[in-house]
Design a protein around this motif. Sequence first.
Motif, PDB file in Angstrom:
ATOM      1  N   GLN A   1      15.815   5.229 -17.648  1.00 39.99           N
ATOM      2  CA  GLN A   1      15.613   5.753 -19.117  1.00 39.99           C
ATOM      3  C   GLN A   1      15.245   7.426 -19.043  1.00 39.99           C
ATOM      4  O   GLN A   1      15.969   8.226 -19.537  1.00 39.99           O
ATOM      5  CB  GLN A   1      14.280   5.121 -19.805  1.00 39.99           C
ATOM      6  CG  GLN A   1      14.299   5.498 -21.190  1.00 39.99           C
ATOM      7  CD  GLN A   1      13.167   4.745 -21.965  1.00 39.99           C
ATOM      8  OE1 GLN A   1      12.327   3.947 -21.426  1.00 39.99           O
ATOM      9  NE2 GLN A   1      13.161   4.738 -23.292  1.00 39.99           N
ATOM     10  N   MET A   2      14.529   7.779 -17.845  1.00 48.00           N
ATOM     11  CA  MET A   2      14.140   9.283 -17.701  1.00 48.00           C
ATOM     12  C   MET A   2      15.308  10.036 -17.562  1.00 48.00           C
ATOM     13  O   MET A   2      15.692  11.024 -17.817  1.00 48.00           O
ATOM     14  CB  MET A   2      12.972   9.422 -16.957  1.00 48.00           C
ATOM     15  CG  MET A   2      11.506   8.782 -17.470  1.00 48.00           C
ATOM     16  SD  MET A   2      11.117   9.606 -19.025  1.00 48.00           S
ATOM     17  CE  MET A   2      10.826  11.371 -18.404  1.00 48.00           C
ATOM     18  N   GLY A   3      16.065   9.362 -16.299  1.00 46.19           N
ATOM     19  CA  GLY A   3      17.138   9.977 -15.560  1.00 46.19           C
ATOM     20  C   GLY A   3      18.303  10.122 -16.613  1.00 46.19           C
ATOM     21  O   GLY A   3      18.867  11.411 -16.749  1.00 46.19           O
ATOM     22  N   THR A   4      18.695   9.254 -17.434  1.00 49.98           N
ATOM     23  CA  THR A   4      19.697   9.264 -18.556  1.00 49.98           C
ATOM     24  C   THR A   4      19.258  10.146 -19.432  1.00 49.98           C
ATOM     25  O   THR A   4      19.990  11.008 -20.050  1.00 49.98           O
ATOM     26  CB  THR A   4      19.933   7.921 -19.224  1.00 49.98           C
ATOM     27  OG1 THR A   4      20.025   6.991 -18.011  1.00 49.98           O
ATOM     28  CG2 THR A   4      21.226   8.065 -20.048  1.00 49.98           C
ATOM     29  N   GLY A   5      17.885  10.149 -20.040  1.00 51.44           N
ATOM     30  CA  GLY A   5      17.697  11.306 -21.106  1.00 51.44           C
ATOM     31  C   GLY A   5      17.588  12.757 -20.362  1.00 51.44           C
ATOM     32  O   GLY A   5      18.174  13.542 -21.128  1.00 51.44           O
ATOM     33  N   ILE A   6      17.140  12.760 -18.977  1.00 53.69           N
ATOM     34  CA  ILE A   6      17.425  14.360 -18.724  1.00 53.69           C
ATOM     35  C   ILE A   6      19.027  14.499 -18.578  1.00 53.69           C
ATOM     36  O   ILE A   6      19.418  15.902 -18.992  1.00 53.69           O
ATOM     37  CB  ILE A   6      16.774  14.439 -17.226  1.00 53.69           C
ATOM     38  CG1 ILE A   6      15.563  13.895 -17.320  1.00 53.69           C
ATOM     39  CG2 ILE A   6      17.108  15.815 -16.862  1.00 53.69           C
ATOM     40  CD1 ILE A   6      14.823  13.906 -15.959  1.00 53.69           C
ATOM     41  N   ALA A   7      19.809  13.565 -18.018  1.00 55.77           N
ATOM     42  CA  ALA A   7      21.290  13.922 -18.199  1.00 55.77           C
ATOM     43  C   ALA A   7      21.759  14.209 -19.524  1.00 55.77           C
ATOM     44  O   ALA A   7      22.731  14.955 -19.786  1.00 55.77           O
ATOM     45  CB  ALA A   7      22.034  12.616 -17.738  1.00 55.77           C
ATOM     46  N   GLN A   8      21.321  13.460 -20.469  1.00 53.32           N
ATOM     47  CA  GLN A   8      21.736  13.929 -22.004  1.00 53.32           C
ATOM     48  C   GLN A   8      21.605  15.319 -22.334  1.00 53.32           C
ATOM     49  O   GLN A   8      22.400  15.966 -22.907  1.00 53.32           O
ATOM     50  CB  GLN A   8      21.344  12.913 -22.834  1.00 53.32           C
ATOM     51  CG  GLN A   8      21.364  13.068 -24.369  1.00 53.32           C
ATOM     52  CD  GLN A   8      20.551  12.119 -25.286  1.00 53.32           C
ATOM     53  OE1 GLN A   8      20.475  11.008 -25.170  1.00 53.32           O
ATOM     54  NE2 GLN A   8      20.436  12.637 -26.741  1.00 53.32           N
ATOM     55  N   VAL A   9      20.324  15.732 -22.058  1.00 53.96           N
ATOM     56  CA  VAL A   9      19.980  17.032 -22.607  1.00 53.96           C
ATOM     57  C   VAL A   9      20.574  18.222 -21.878  1.00 53.96           C
ATOM     58  O   VAL A   9      20.929  19.270 -21.978  1.00 53.96           O
ATOM     59  CB  VAL A   9      18.316  17.181 -22.757  1.00 53.96           C
ATOM     60  CG1 VAL A   9      17.802  16.438 -23.710  1.00 53.96           C
ATOM     61  CG2 VAL A   9      17.754  17.354 -21.237  1.00 53.96           C
ATOM     62  N   CYS A  10      20.749  17.992 -20.344  1.00 52.29           N
ATOM     63  CA  CYS A  10      21.473  18.923 -19.646  1.00 52.29           C
ATOM     64  C   CYS A  10      23.038  18.868 -20.080  1.00 52.29           C
ATOM     65  O   CYS A  10      23.475  20.036 -20.193  1.00 52.29           O
ATOM     66  CB  CYS A  10      21.402  18.567 -18.156  1.00 52.29           C
ATOM     67  SG  CYS A  10      19.883  18.637 -17.318  1.00 52.29           S
ATOM     68  N   ALA A  11      23.716  18.032 -20.252  1.00 51.73           N
ATOM     69  CA  ALA A  11      25.046  17.954 -20.730  1.00 51.73           C
ATOM     70  C   ALA A  11      25.290  18.660 -22.124  1.00 51.73           C
ATOM     71  O   ALA A  11      26.021  19.364 -22.397  1.00 51.73           O
ATOM     72  CB  ALA A  11      25.644  16.500 -20.776  1.00 51.73           C
ATOM     73  N   ALA A  12      24.399  18.235 -23.058  1.00 51.98           N
ATOM     74  CA  ALA A  12      24.263  18.852 -24.312  1.00 51.98           C
ATOM     75  C   ALA A  12      24.046  20.398 -24.418  1.00 51.98           C
ATOM     76  O   ALA A  12      24.527  20.998 -25.155  1.00 51.98           O
ATOM     77  CB  ALA A  12      23.309  18.159 -25.256  1.00 51.98           C
ATOM     78  N   ALA A  13      23.468  20.833 -23.198  1.00 51.98           N
ATOM     79  CA  ALA A  13      23.048  22.298 -23.215  1.00 51.98           C
ATOM     80  C   ALA A  13      24.263  22.876 -22.214  1.00 51.98           C
ATOM     81  O   ALA A  13      24.130  24.174 -22.012  1.00 51.98           O
ATOM     82  CB  ALA A  13      21.905  22.601 -22.187  1.00 51.98           C
ATOM     83  N   GLY A  14      25.629  22.298 -21.956  1.00 48.19           N
ATOM     84  CA  GLY A  14      26.785  22.907 -21.407  1.00 48.19           C
ATOM     85  C   GLY A  14      26.480  22.816 -20.052  1.00 48.19           C
ATOM     86  O   GLY A  14      27.326  23.406 -19.510  1.00 48.19           O
ATOM     87  N   LEU A  15      25.716  22.308 -19.459  1.00 44.88           N
ATOM     88  CA  LEU A  15      25.755  21.876 -17.976  1.00 44.88           C
ATOM     89  C   LEU A  15      26.423  20.771 -17.517  1.00 44.88           C
ATOM     90  O   LEU A  15      26.766  19.779 -18.107  1.00 44.88           O
ATOM     91  CB  LEU A  15      24.233  21.983 -17.383  1.00 44.88           C
ATOM     92  CG  LEU A  15      23.262  23.149 -17.879  1.00 44.88           C
ATOM     93  CD1 LEU A  15      21.840  22.695 -17.691  1.00 44.88           C
ATOM     94  CD2 LEU A  15      23.789  24.042 -16.743  1.00 44.88           C
ATOM     95  N   THR A  16      27.036  20.978 -16.253  1.00 43.64           N
ATOM     96  CA  THR A  16      27.791  19.876 -15.539  1.00 43.64           C
ATOM     97  C   THR A  16      26.772  18.965 -14.825  1.00 43.64           C
ATOM     98  O   THR A  16      26.070  19.350 -14.380  1.00 43.64           O
ATOM     99  CB  THR A  16      28.930  20.252 -14.461  1.00 43.64           C
ATOM    100  OG1 THR A  16      29.677  21.103 -15.107  1.00 43.64           O
ATOM    101  CG2 THR A  16      29.562  19.258 -13.850  1.00 43.64           C
ATOM    102  N   VAL A  17      26.707  17.634 -15.362  1.00 40.79           N
ATOM    103  CA  VAL A  17      25.645  16.801 -14.429  1.00 40.79           C
ATOM    104  C   VAL A  17      26.425  15.800 -13.543  1.00 40.79           C
ATOM    105  O   VAL A  17      27.601  15.147 -13.838  1.00 40.79           O
ATOM    106  CB  VAL A  17      25.140  16.052 -15.781  1.00 40.79           C
ATOM    107  CG1 VAL A  17      24.164  14.783 -15.276  1.00 40.79           C
ATOM    108  CG2 VAL A  17      24.466  17.057 -16.646  1.00 40.79           C
ATOM    109  N   VAL A  18      25.717  15.358 -12.394  1.00 39.23           N
ATOM    110  CA  VAL A  18      25.915  14.367 -11.581  1.00 39.23           C
ATOM    111  C   VAL A  18      24.930  13.480 -11.683  1.00 39.23           C
ATOM    112  O   VAL A  18      23.730  13.770 -11.155  1.00 39.23           O
ATOM    113  CB  VAL A  18      26.139  14.878 -10.000  1.00 39.23           C
ATOM    114  CG1 VAL A  18      26.650  13.667  -9.285  1.00 39.23           C
ATOM    115  CG2 VAL A  18      27.392  15.844 -10.119  1.00 39.23           C
TER     116      VAL A  18
END
Length: 282
Positions: A13-30
């Motif tokens: 839940q936490m990792g996916t939430g962090i991924a969501q906000v990072c990608a929404a901010a225009g960052l590439t996420v692994v």
Amino acid sequence: MNYETIGIVGAGQMGTGIAQVCAAAGLTVVLSDVDESALERGRERLSAGYDSLVSKQKMTAGDVAEAMARVKATSHSAALGTCDVVIEAATENVGIKHQILRELDRIAKPGAIIATNTSSVSITRLAATLADPSRFVGMHFFNPVPAMALVEVIRGMQTSDATFETTVALAERLGKSAIQVKNAPGFVVNRILVPMINEAVFALQEGLASADEIDAGMRLGARHPMGPLALADLIGLDTVLAIMEVIQREMGDTKYRPASLLKEMVDAGYLGRKTKRGFYSY
């Protein structure tokens, strides 16, 4: 430091939430997890999170498509070697965190920041796992990550100024407000919040009032948006217990002892919303 690719270890839940906000901010996420089924659930959670924002007219379908395209989910940890910042968001277990950090120390490119989303474990202690502990920092998000505005940025004894300042800047780029915190058991928010939740469990255990009445008392009498027992269910009773145990062990003070009812519920597998049963049924 320039950072455009963010690695996240743990597709919960936490990792996916962090991924969501990072990608929404225009960052590439692994987004990395050793469990393929966890990755699949993470993808579903990510998609559902974006769909919710579309329904609230906070994102368009086009925005979602672009954000989803920026997220690469993988069970191969070597992919994290391309990342400028890697955030460990695994379960609150010191042994598991040490194991992950040793691997990240080997994989991460020189100069990459390694952060942990721990809610209670000593940043200084975790940093000592790395060959270069100056690049390690605490970056504690709150659940649910897309909705919560706060990030605690925690400096360990070894954390460099550059690492700390870059992490604060990253939090702000994600649209979060960062508070700068010294390393201490529970940091700031959980040092105050989790003992309060634990005291609510003691009140229930002692029969002072029902769960509904305890929560109503704090909502109506203290203007809390959610009662402490309902909040414990949201956080996860296992997580609440783990934090209390860390604070008690590190502070050496019996006032931080976990309520026996909390321990018993965790032993029974009644962990809150994620198991459909905690202080309430879901």
